[in-house]
Enzyme design. Structure first.
Site, short mmCIF file in Angstrom:
data_model
loop_
_atom_site.label_atom_id
_atom_site.label_comp_id
_atom_site.label_asym_id
_atom_site.label_seq_id
_atom_site.Cartn_x
_atom_site.Cartn_y
_atom_site.Cartn_z
N VAL A 1 0.75 -1.29 -0.05
CA VAL A 1 0.06 -0.19 0.20
C VAL A 1 0.83 1.15 0.19
CG1 VAL A 1 -1.79 -1.12 1.19
CG2 VAL A 1 -0.35 0.11 2.46
N SER A 2 0.13 2.30 -0.23
CA SER A 2 1.00 3.56 -0.24
C SER A 2 1.10 3.90 1.41
CB SER A 2 0.28 4.76 -0.61
OG SER A 2 0.69 5.97 -0.37
N THR B 1 1.16 8.79 -1.26
CA THR B 1 2.37 9.62 -0.73
C THR B 1 2.39 10.89 -1.67
OG1 THR B 1 3.09 7.63 0.32
CG2 THR B 1 4.63 9.58 -0.45
N ALA B 2 2.20 10.69 -3.14
CA ALA B 2 2.39 11.66 -4.06
C ALA B 2 1.52 12.93 -3.74
CB ALA B 2 2.07 11.32 -5.23
N HIS C 1 6.05 7.68 -11.28
CA HIS C 1 6.63 6.50 -11.98
C HIS C 1 7.17 7.07 -13.00
CE1 HIS C 1 4.41 4.23 -9.10
NE2 HIS C 1 3.42 4.09 -9.69
#
Length: 281
Positions: A57-58, A108-109, A152
């Site tokens: 997961v994030s 998170t981003a 990414h």
């Protein structure tokens, strides 16, 4: 396979590389795995619903799931020089009041973007539009939105869309904290019990080390799931995201996770963590 642990991780090269040995029963004494491939936005939702024994997961979703799941001290992805980018059609755009597309609000981003914007856009950005990752750059190019937050491989391809990098969230994070960027975490259900969780963590570490010792062994698995990705790009991806923190979070890794979630909680973006929330068994 009734005793196998249900695990979901992404088909990205870093995950298939790190988990190859474990998923194929090559780690002595390790639990059997029943593997499902899913994008991290999907696994974040699975974690919130309590689905599956083990999930990638994030880190941003941890405050919502740590009551049911424990954070494993290995297997995840942290890195340097690999942060999300904010892209625009023209250089130097002021984002005050602008529409910004993001791939997920539980990532998170997104947290890194909001922390950056709190300093860099004092007037506040406008509407946040959640959009599938692959649609963001075309939407910015076509003027459907004012800016897009990308992750990414978009770091290497945004110029093909004629776009400009307004800011690098990773650069901002590293410059202000000196810590790596916490991206993806491995979590496992606390109900598995302390002994099984410790065995799982040891098995993940061994799988990572086996991948490093014999990288060719995992290559068909990695490229089979990366599909359209150039083998050289897959190798770069692995080199960037499978690193010392994958084998062991360590002091800097835990400091990065705590730092991100503490700052995000202070901005009202996530619930505050308890003092022992990140502790392993």
């Amino acid at each position: 396979m009734t005793d196998a642990l249900q695990i979901a991780y992404s088909p990205c090269p870093n995950d298939t590389f790190a988990f190859h040995a474990l998923a194929h029963g090559r780690v002595p004494g390790a639990p059997a795995l029943d593997v499902t491939f899913a994008d991290i936005d999907i696994t974040n939702g699975m974690a919130e619903r309590g689905e599956f024994d083990v999930l990638k997961v994030s880190y941003a979703v941890l405050p919502w799931v740590l009551e049911e799941y424990a954070l494993l001290p290995c297997g995840g992805a942290l890195g340097r020089g690999c942060g999300p980018l904010v892209l625009t059609r023209e250089p130097g755009v002021d984002l005050t009041g602008k529409r910004v597309a993001v791939p997920s609000e539980r990532s998170t981003a997104y947290l890194l973007f909001r922390l950056w914007a709190a300093e860099a856009v004092p007037g506040g950005v406008g509407e946040i539009v959640v959009m599938p990752f692959h649609e963001i750059m075309p939407a910015v190019r076509d003027g459907k939105i004012d800016a897009g937050l990308v992750i990414h491989e978009a770091r290497f391809t945004y110029q093909e869309y004629g776009l400009h990098s307004l800011a690098d969230m990773g650069e901002h994070w590293e410059a202000t904290t000196g810590l790596p960027i916490p991206l993806g975490a491995i979590i496992a259900k606390r109900s598995l019990g302390a002994e099984r969780l410790r065995t799982l963590a040891d098995s993940v570490r061994t799988s990572v080390r086996m991948a490093w010792e014999d990288p060719e062994a995992s290559r068909p698995y990695v490229l089979g799931h990366a599909q359209e990705m150039d083998p050289a790009v897959a190798d770069q991806h692995i080199g960037l995201y499978v690193n010392e923190f994958t084998a062991n979070l360590g002091e800097d890794g835990y400091a990065a996770v705590r730092g991100l979630l503490t700052r995000a909680a202070a901005e009202g973006l996530v619930p505050a963590l308890g003092p022992d929330a990140l502790a392993f068994v």
